[in-house]
Motif scaffolding. Sequence first.
Motif, PDB file in Angstrom:
ATOM      1  N   ARG A  45      24.879   5.431 -40.117  1.00  0.00           N
ATOM      2  CA  ARG A  45      25.828   5.851 -39.077  1.00  0.00           C
ATOM      3  C   ARG A  45      26.452   7.218 -39.366  1.00  0.00           C
ATOM      4  NH1 ARG A  45      26.722   1.708 -35.599  1.00  0.00           N
ATOM      5  NH2 ARG A  45      26.239  -0.380 -36.394  1.00  0.00           N
ATOM      6  N   SER A  46      26.615   7.562 -40.629  1.00  0.00           N
ATOM      7  CA  SER A  46      27.236   8.848 -40.947  1.00  0.00           C
ATOM      8  C   SER A  46      26.394  10.031 -40.458  1.00  0.00           C
ATOM      9  CB  SER A  46      27.467   8.973 -42.453  1.00  0.00           C
ATOM     10  OG  SER A  46      26.250   9.098 -43.162  1.00  0.00           O
ATOM     11  N   VAL A  47      25.096   9.773 -40.231  1.00  0.00           N
ATOM     12  CA  VAL A  47      24.215  10.845 -39.756  1.00  0.00           C
ATOM     13  C   VAL A  47      24.618  11.293 -38.354  1.00  0.00           C
ATOM     14  CG1 VAL A  47      21.829  11.419 -39.130  1.00  0.00           C
ATOM     15  CG2 VAL A  47      22.313  10.169 -41.246  1.00  0.00           C
ATOM     16  N   TYR A  48      25.210  10.407 -37.544  1.00  0.00           N
ATOM     17  CA  TYR A  48      25.628  10.787 -36.190  1.00  0.00           C
ATOM     18  C   TYR A  48      26.530  12.019 -36.230  1.00  0.00           C
ATOM     19  CZ  TYR A  48      24.258   5.983 -34.751  1.00  0.00           C
ATOM     20  OH  TYR A  48      23.589   4.820 -34.500  1.00  0.00           O
ATOM     21  N   TRP A  49      27.649  11.899 -36.928  1.00  0.00           N
ATOM     22  CA  TRP A  49      28.620  12.991 -36.914  1.00  0.00           C
ATOM     23  C   TRP A  49      28.112  14.192 -37.698  1.00  0.00           C
ATOM     24  CZ3 TRP A  49      30.750  15.168 -41.220  1.00  0.00           C
ATOM     25  CH2 TRP A  49      30.734  14.437 -42.410  1.00  0.00           C
ATOM     26  N   LYS A  50      27.290  13.943 -38.721  1.00  0.00           N
ATOM     27  CA  LYS A  50      26.747  15.066 -39.483  1.00  0.00           C
ATOM     28  C   LYS A  50      25.860  15.944 -38.612  1.00  0.00           C
ATOM     29  CE  LYS A  50      26.869  12.867 -44.041  1.00  0.00           C
ATOM     30  NZ  LYS A  50      26.056  12.297 -45.154  1.00  0.00           N
ATOM     31  N   LEU A  51      25.038  15.320 -37.779  1.00  0.00           N
ATOM     32  CA  LEU A  51      24.169  16.103 -36.895  1.00  0.00           C
ATOM     33  C   LEU A  51      24.969  16.831 -35.824  1.00  0.00           C
ATOM     34  CD1 LEU A  51      21.062  13.780 -36.413  1.00  0.00           C
ATOM     35  CD2 LEU A  51      21.386  15.670 -38.015  1.00  0.00           C
ATOM     36  N   VAL A  52      26.035  16.221 -35.366  1.00  0.00           N
ATOM     37  CA  VAL A  52      26.884  16.864 -34.358  1.00  0.00           C
ATOM     38  C   VAL A  52      27.630  18.043 -34.957  1.00  0.00           C
ATOM     39  CG1 VAL A  52      28.930  16.559 -32.910  1.00  0.00           C
ATOM     40  CG2 VAL A  52      27.134  14.821 -32.920  1.00  0.00           C
ATOM     41  N   VAL A  53      28.181  17.863 -36.154  1.00  0.00           N
ATOM     42  CA  VAL A  53      29.014  18.895 -36.768  1.00  0.00           C
ATOM     43  C   VAL A  53      28.184  20.060 -37.298  1.00  0.00           C
ATOM     44  CG1 VAL A  53      30.562  19.378 -38.714  1.00  0.00           C
ATOM     45  CG2 VAL A  53      30.885  17.320 -37.339  1.00  0.00           C
ATOM     46  N   ASN A  54      27.046  19.763 -37.955  1.00  0.00           N
ATOM     47  CA  ASN A  54      26.248  20.845 -38.541  1.00  0.00           C
ATOM     48  C   ASN A  54      24.817  20.366 -38.742  1.00  0.00           C
ATOM     49  OD1 ASN A  54      25.273  23.095 -39.838  1.00  0.00           O
ATOM     50  ND2 ASN A  54      26.752  23.089 -41.504  1.00  0.00           N
ATOM     51  N   SER A  55      24.046  20.360 -37.665  1.00  0.00           N
ATOM     52  CA  SER A  55      22.668  19.864 -37.758  1.00  0.00           C
ATOM     53  C   SER A  55      21.797  20.794 -38.595  1.00  0.00           C
ATOM     54  CB  SER A  55      22.067  19.719 -36.353  1.00  0.00           C
ATOM     55  OG  SER A  55      22.054  20.967 -35.680  1.00  0.00           O
ATOM     56  N   ASN A  56      22.127  22.090 -38.647  1.00  0.00           N
ATOM     57  CA  ASN A  56      21.326  23.037 -39.434  1.00  0.00           C
ATOM     58  C   ASN A  56      21.279  22.648 -40.903  1.00  0.00           C
ATOM     59  OD1 ASN A  56      20.503  24.762 -37.390  1.00  0.00           O
ATOM     60  ND2 ASN A  56      22.371  25.974 -37.498  1.00  0.00           N
ATOM     61  N   PHE A  57      22.321  22.013 -41.383  1.00  0.00           N
ATOM     62  CA  PHE A  57      22.331  21.568 -42.780  1.00  0.00           C
ATOM     63  C   PHE A  57      21.952  20.101 -42.906  1.00  0.00           C
ATOM     64  CE2 PHE A  57      24.479  19.643 -46.438  1.00  0.00           C
ATOM     65  CZ  PHE A  57      23.925  20.401 -47.458  1.00  0.00           C
ATOM     66  N   HIS A  58      22.562  19.252 -42.095  1.00  0.00           N
ATOM     67  CA  HIS A  58      22.479  17.814 -42.340  1.00  0.00           C
ATOM     68  C   HIS A  58      21.177  17.174 -41.878  1.00  0.00           C
ATOM     69  CE1 HIS A  58      26.425  17.341 -44.033  1.00  0.00           C
ATOM     70  NE2 HIS A  58      26.978  17.996 -43.026  1.00  0.00           N
ATOM     71  N   LEU A  59      20.437  17.775 -40.959  1.00  0.00           N
ATOM     72  CA  LEU A  59      19.173  17.168 -40.560  1.00  0.00           C
ATOM     73  C   LEU A  59      18.206  17.146 -41.738  1.00  0.00           C
ATOM     74  CD1 LEU A  59      17.249  15.948 -38.492  1.00  0.00           C
ATOM     75  CD2 LEU A  59      16.605  18.272 -37.818  1.00  0.00           C
ATOM     76  N   GLY A  60      18.078  18.285 -42.427  1.00  0.00           N
ATOM     77  CA  GLY A  60      17.188  18.333 -43.578  1.00  0.00           C
ATOM     78  C   GLY A  60      17.609  17.371 -44.663  1.00  0.00           C
ATOM     79  N   GLU A  61      18.904  17.285 -44.919  1.00  0.00           N
ATOM     80  CA  GLU A  61      19.403  16.390 -45.962  1.00  0.00           C
ATOM     81  C   GLU A  61      19.189  14.924 -45.573  1.00  0.00           C
ATOM     82  OE1 GLU A  61      23.662  16.512 -47.248  1.00  0.00           O
ATOM     83  OE2 GLU A  61      22.786  17.582 -48.941  1.00  0.00           O
ATOM     84  N   ALA A  62      19.430  14.613 -44.284  1.00  0.00           N
ATOM     85  CA  ALA A  62      19.216  13.238 -43.824  1.00  0.00           C
ATOM     86  C   ALA A  62      17.740  12.852 -43.923  1.00  0.00           C
ATOM     87  CB  ALA A  62      19.718  13.080 -42.390  1.00  0.00           C
ATOM     88  N   MET A 122      15.603  14.065 -46.116  1.00  0.00           N
ATOM     89  CA  MET A 122      15.332  13.888 -47.541  1.00  0.00           C
ATOM     90  C   MET A 122      15.796  12.526 -48.043  1.00  0.00           C
ATOM     91  SD  MET A 122      16.623  17.614 -48.865  1.00  0.00           S
ATOM     92  CE  MET A 122      16.778  17.094 -50.567  1.00  0.00           C
ATOM     93  N   ASP A 123      16.971  12.100 -47.581  1.00  0.00           N
ATOM     94  CA  ASP A 123      17.613  10.903 -48.120  1.00  0.00           C
ATOM     95  C   ASP A 123      17.276   9.626 -47.363  1.00  0.00           C
ATOM     96  OD1 ASP A 123      18.820  12.456 -50.071  1.00  0.00           O
ATOM     97  OD2 ASP A 123      20.613  12.826 -48.867  1.00  0.00           O
ATOM     98  N   GLY A 124      16.467   9.728 -46.316  1.00  0.00           N
ATOM     99  CA  GLY A 124      16.066   8.531 -45.585  1.00  0.00           C
ATOM    100  C   GLY A 124      17.012   8.112 -44.476  1.00  0.00           C
ATOM    101  N   GLY A 125      18.012   8.942 -44.169  1.00  0.00           N
ATOM    102  CA  GLY A 125      18.921   8.632 -43.073  1.00  0.00           C
ATOM    103  C   GLY A 125      18.335   8.980 -41.719  1.00  0.00           C
ATOM    104  N   PHE A 126      17.283   9.797 -41.709  1.00  0.00           N
ATOM    105  CA  PHE A 126      16.577  10.193 -40.490  1.00  0.00           C
ATOM    106  C   PHE A 126      15.095  10.006 -40.777  1.00  0.00           C
ATOM    107  CE2 PHE A 126      14.626  13.076 -37.470  1.00  0.00           C
ATOM    108  CZ  PHE A 126      15.422  12.956 -36.343  1.00  0.00           C
ATOM    109  N   VAL A 127      14.467   9.069 -40.084  1.00  0.00           N
ATOM    110  CA  VAL A 127      13.095   8.654 -40.398  1.00  0.00           C
ATOM    111  C   VAL A 127      12.209   8.848 -39.178  1.00  0.00           C
ATOM    112  CG1 VAL A 127      11.648   6.715 -41.127  1.00  0.00           C
ATOM    113  CG2 VAL A 127      13.973   6.953 -42.038  1.00  0.00           C
ATOM    114  N   MET A 128      11.025   9.387 -39.391  1.00  0.00           N
ATOM    115  CA  MET A 128      10.072   9.542 -38.298  1.00  0.00           C
ATOM    116  C   MET A 128       9.222   8.281 -38.158  1.00  0.00           C
ATOM    117  SD  MET A 128      10.902  12.445 -37.162  1.00  0.00           S
ATOM    118  CE  MET A 128       9.684  12.294 -35.840  1.00  0.00           C
ATOM    119  N   GLU A 129       9.106   7.784 -36.927  1.00  0.00           N
ATOM    120  CA  GLU A 129       8.291   6.596 -36.662  1.00  0.00           C
ATOM    121  C   GLU A 129       7.022   6.947 -35.899  1.00  0.00           C
ATOM    122  OE1 GLU A 129      10.146   3.030 -35.550  1.00  0.00           O
ATOM    123  OE2 GLU A 129      11.241   3.066 -37.446  1.00  0.00           O
TER     124      GLU A 129
END
Length: 418
Positions: A45-62, A64-71
């Motif tokens: 759930r923390s990925v929601y606000w991270k992508l809204v606040v600063n997707s340029n940084f947090h998308l890559g980190e998410a 890497m860490d498995g918070g954003f997964v391609m299906e």
Amino acid sequence: MFAILNRVLKLIVKTGSLTLIDVDGGRHQYGDGTGTPVTARITDRSVYWKLVVNSNFHLGEAYMDGGFVMEDGSIYDFLELCLSNMERHPAPEWINIPGALRYVTRRLQQFNPKGRSKRNVAHHYDLDGGLYDLFLDRDRQYSCAYFEAPDMSLDAAQLAKKRHLAAKLALKPGQRVLDIGSGWGGLGLYLAKTADVEVVGVTLSEEQYKLSNERAREAGLSDRVDFRLADYRSLKENFDRIVSVGMFEHVGVGHYRTFFNTARRLLADDGVAVVHSIGRSDGPGTTNPWIAKYIFPGGYIPALSEVVPVIERTGLYVTDVEILRLHYAETLRNWRRRFLDNRERAREIYDERFCRMWEFYLAASETAFRYQGMNNFQIQFARNQHALPITRDYMWHEEDRLRSLDSERNRPKSVPAE
């Protein structure tokens, strides 16, 4: 917070077919349903606000860490879908606020005195050498290739890049050439072998220094090629030619005057230099924060408008400028596909998180060159305007000559019949 993310994606993704699965399993559709479907899942759930606040940084980190997964599809497919849409439908202005704040402090972020420069270089270029063998060409050229034809192999396009640069240097036998940021030595060895010149190459990478000197010894060129573990700013010699490929991105905007003042000091009176660098077509900006943290600390991709005025103020003459638009996109496509083909071997060297980081780096870089205005420029400059012929014909003639020479050198040797 998901409602805001949902709204942003609806504003951006107008074409294509994107499905985003939220933490609770809800499926959200974006686009007009055309093209190959791309599906991603958010697992934290923390990925929601991270992508809204600063997707340029947090998308890559998410990622890497498995918070954003391609299906369905890859991270490249997701980035391509979003960024190709953003070319036509820009994101809301408030999304760019983090970048604007970073711009204010960019000189501090890019402050690269000698000690810090060496640490920054080690962060990326002193990784396990086996990693680079997984995706680079045989010569380990880690910069934009030059695709003279769309069906060229990566090895052929990297050879064409070296040929293209050699032609612009207008080399003469016996000249001394300085290669600033000499990498694993491929360009310096090519120039020494092809143009009969002496080459001094400088790098801040321990691994590159060791391997480039090994290659010089194996090629029997140690008497003409001298690779050094040194900062270009410490050199005191004079050179007839200077070339720098893929290093200027590590200089930092606050050090441009030092770079070109040093180049002028090191160049002979009739000397010529060529700088090959990534450039941004939309004017001065900032380094992507994810890239700055995980890939190239201290790095910055300059706009041409930031570089040429500095050259002019140092009393040098800009004698030629060329923009290579999509050549790096094609280079990165080759690198990305090669890396994915060897992903299991990369995981044996490092781990799964590293593999996701490297895949994201290559995918994000490729899409930046295809959809965000990144390009490459080659600037030729000289200490006086009489140092070169007054037309560009000499480049084409020399490139043709080198092409024939390279073709002859790479032709398979015939085996005599017994």
